[in-house]
Design an enzyme around this catalytic site. Sequence first.
Site, PDB file in Angstrom:
ATOM      1  N   LYS A 126       6.060   2.338   5.018  1.00  0.00           N
ATOM      2  CA  LYS A 126       4.878   1.958   5.776  1.00  0.00           C
ATOM      3  C   LYS A 126       5.016   0.518   6.250  1.00  0.00           C
ATOM      4  CE  LYS A 126       1.399  -0.061   3.578  1.00  0.00           C
ATOM      5  NZ  LYS A 126       1.760  -1.316   2.949  1.00  0.00           N
ATOM      6  N   HIS A 156       3.990   4.723  -1.680  1.00  0.00           N
ATOM      7  CA  HIS A 156       4.425   4.672  -3.078  1.00  0.00           C
ATOM      8  C   HIS A 156       3.293   4.980  -4.058  1.00  0.00           C
ATOM      9  CE1 HIS A 156       2.938   0.494  -2.980  1.00  0.00           C
ATOM     10  NE2 HIS A 156       2.898   0.542  -4.288  1.00  0.00           N
ATOM     11  N   LYS A 160       2.922   7.205  -8.166  1.00  0.00           N
ATOM     12  CA  LYS A 160       2.425   6.634  -9.423  1.00  0.00           C
ATOM     13  C   LYS A 160       2.054   7.768 -10.381  1.00  0.00           C
ATOM     14  CE  LYS A 160       0.687   2.293  -7.476  1.00  0.00           C
ATOM     15  NZ  LYS A 160       1.450   1.227  -8.113  1.00  0.00           N
ATOM     16  N   ASP A 213      -3.131  -2.578   5.647  1.00  0.00           N
ATOM     17  CA  ASP A 213      -2.104  -2.689   4.609  1.00  0.00           C
ATOM     18  C   ASP A 213      -2.392  -1.771   3.418  1.00  0.00           C
ATOM     19  OD1 ASP A 213       0.229  -4.030   3.421  1.00  0.00           O
ATOM     20  OD2 ASP A 213      -1.215  -4.908   2.024  1.00  0.00           O
ATOM     21  N   HIS A 218      -2.678   3.810   1.184  1.00  0.00           N
ATOM     22  CA  HIS A 218      -2.844   4.061  -0.247  1.00  0.00           C
ATOM     23  C   HIS A 218      -4.245   4.569  -0.602  1.00  0.00           C
ATOM     24  CE1 HIS A 218       0.877   2.016  -0.292  1.00  0.00           C
ATOM     25  NE2 HIS A 218       0.436   0.782  -0.390  1.00  0.00           N
TER      26      HIS A 218
HETATM   27  C1  BG6 Z   1       1.913  -2.459  -0.552  1.00  0.00           C
HETATM   28  C2  BG6 Z   1       1.181  -3.496   0.225  1.00  0.00           C
HETATM   29  O1  BG6 Z   1       2.008  -1.264   0.178  1.00  0.00           O
HETATM   30  O2  BG6 Z   1       1.225  -2.204  -1.762  1.00  0.00           O
HETATM   31  C3  BG6 Z   1       1.055  -4.775  -0.573  1.00  0.00           C
HETATM   32  O3  BG6 Z   1       1.879  -3.764   1.434  1.00  0.00           O
HETATM   33  C4  BG6 Z   1       0.424  -4.491  -1.916  1.00  0.00           C
HETATM   34  O4  BG6 Z   1       0.305  -5.755   0.120  1.00  0.00           O
HETATM   35  C5  BG6 Z   1       1.130  -3.337  -2.610  1.00  0.00           C
HETATM   36  O5  BG6 Z   1       0.529  -5.656  -2.689  1.00  0.00           O
HETATM   37  C6  BG6 Z   1       0.380  -2.928  -3.849  1.00  0.00           C
HETATM   38  O6  BG6 Z   1       1.167  -2.027  -4.570  1.00  0.00           O
HETATM   39  P1  BG6 Z   1       1.022  -1.907  -6.146  1.00  0.00           P
HETATM   40  O7  BG6 Z   1       1.911  -0.770  -6.501  1.00  0.00           O
HETATM   41  O8  BG6 Z   1       1.467  -3.217  -6.697  1.00  0.00           O
HETATM   42  O9  BG6 Z   1      -0.428  -1.645  -6.399  1.00  0.00           O
END
Ligand code: BG6
Length: 472
Positions: A126, A156, A160, A213, A218
Site C-alpha cells: 500500500k 499487513h 496479524k 494511511d 487497515h
Molecule cells: C502502516 C502505516 O501501513 O501501518 C504506518 O503506513 C503505520 O504509518 C503502520 O505506522 C502501523 O502498523 P502496525 O503494524 O505497527 O500497527
Amino acid sequence: ATGDLARRKLLPALLERESEGVLPPRGRIICTGHQPMDPTAFIDAVLANTDPSDAAAREVFRERLHYVCVDAGNAASYADLAALLTDPGVVRVFYLATAPRLFASISANLSAAGLITPQTRVVLEKPIGHDLQSSREINDAVGKVFDENQIYRIDHYLGKETVQNLMVLRFANPLFERPWTSADIDHVQITCAETLGVGGRGDYYDHAGALRDMVQNHMVQLLCLIAMEPPTLLDEHSVRDEKLKVLHALKPIVDGAVKSCTVRGQYGAGAVEGAAVSGYLKDIGQPMSGTETFVAMKVEIANWRWAGVPFYLRTGKRLPKQCSEIVVTFKPLRHSIFPESFGAIGPNRLVIRLQPDDGVTQVTTMKAPGSGRMALVPASLQLNFRDATDWRVHDAYERLITDVIRGDPTLFMRRDEVEVSWRWIEPIHKGWQEHLVRPIHYAAGTWGPSAAIALMERDGRSWYEDGMPAGV
Ligand code: BG6
C-alpha cells in the site's frame, strides 16, 4: 530491498520462516535496489539486522540471499535479474516494496524482460494510489501484465494473529455469533493508536495523512471483518465477496456529515511515555501543513444486520500508548432485578486486542466476592494469546509472505475491495477541502483533539480507554 520495510519487516520475516523450516528448499531471495552494492556487504548488513539466535538457519538463509542492482524504471537494467531467473517452472514472487508510482513501470519492465510466467505472483504494498482514479490507473497498468489472481495487494493488518482469530472467534463460537447484530450490539469502536510520530517518512506521510494511511486500508479491513456476513466457505472468493458487501453498504460521509461525523487532528509538541517529543511540523521540517495525523469518525453500515449501530473509528500518531483494539459493546439489560444500591451494571463488552498483548477480554458484571451484602462489580474474563499458547506471536508479514508463496490470496485485497474503499474515502477527503475542515491541534501524548471525545459524547457514549476492570 534497501528500503525501510525490507530491512525492518520483510527480510526478518523471511529469516523467521527459515528458522521454522517452511521456506522451499531450493528457494532464493533475490534482493534488488537501485544502488550498485557489494553483494556480500549487503547480505552481511541484512544478517546484522536480524535475530542472531538460530545460527544454522542464518547460514542457510545467507546462501539464499543475492543482491542485484536494478533501476526500476529502466528496462535495460533488468538483464542481471533475468540472468538469475532461468527456470520458468518455479514460483516467482516479485515483491514491490517501492513507491506506488513505480508499480506500472516495474510490471511493464518485468514483462518486457520475459520474467512473468504463469507461476509468477506480484505483491503490491500500500498505498494503491491516493484516490479512486489513481488506484484504478495502478490496477489497470499492473493488470496489463498480471492476471488478477497473480496480484497480491498486501494489507499487513490482515496477517496479524488476532485479526485472523477474529474470524474464528466469530464463526466458531455461537456464543458470539448469535448476538452479533443490531438487536444486541450497541456500538463498535476500533482504535489504532501509535506512540510514534512520522519518523523519517514525513515526505510520504504529508501527502497521505491518517485517513489514507490507516483508515482507507487497515481500519476499513478490520471493519469489514467485524461486520461481514459468514462467508459460505473459508476461501479467497467467499471471504472477499463478503467484505466487499460491507464496503458497498458503508453509508457515504458527504455534505454536513463530513463535519459532524469526522474529526481531524495534527499533533504538536508534547510528551509521550515520559519523553518530550516535537510536533508534526518540526518532524516534517515544514512551517505549515494541512495534513492530519489523527482521525476519528462515526461510520454507519446501511444493511439489515447493522442498521442503527454506529462504528466509531479512531487512529493517530503520538497518542499516549501503542494499542490497536476493537471494542464491541452490547446493549444494556432490558430489565434489572438488582436495586441500584447494589452498584451499577456496566455494559458487556468484548475487547479484541490486536497489539500489544494480543488477546480477548470479555467485560462482565459479577458479584463482589465475600459474605457481606450483595454488591455488583465489573470483572473481566481475559484470554491472552501469549499465555494461552507456547508459541510466539508471529509478525504479520511472516504469515502473508508464506501465503503468497503457497498461492493463497484470501488475506490479500482484491481490486474491487481497494477501489470501493477509495470510493467511500474520497468524498471525505474532498469534503474536508471544500468545507475547509483543517486539522485541530492536539498535544503529543494525548488522545487527540477533544472534538473526538465530543463525537461520542453527543451520542451518549465514550471511548473505551484503560477501562479494563481488574479480574475477579
Ligand atoms: C502502516 C502505516 O501501513 O501501518 C504506518 O503506513 C503505520 O504509518 C503502520 O505506522 C502501523 O502498523 P502496525 O503494524 O505497527 O500497527
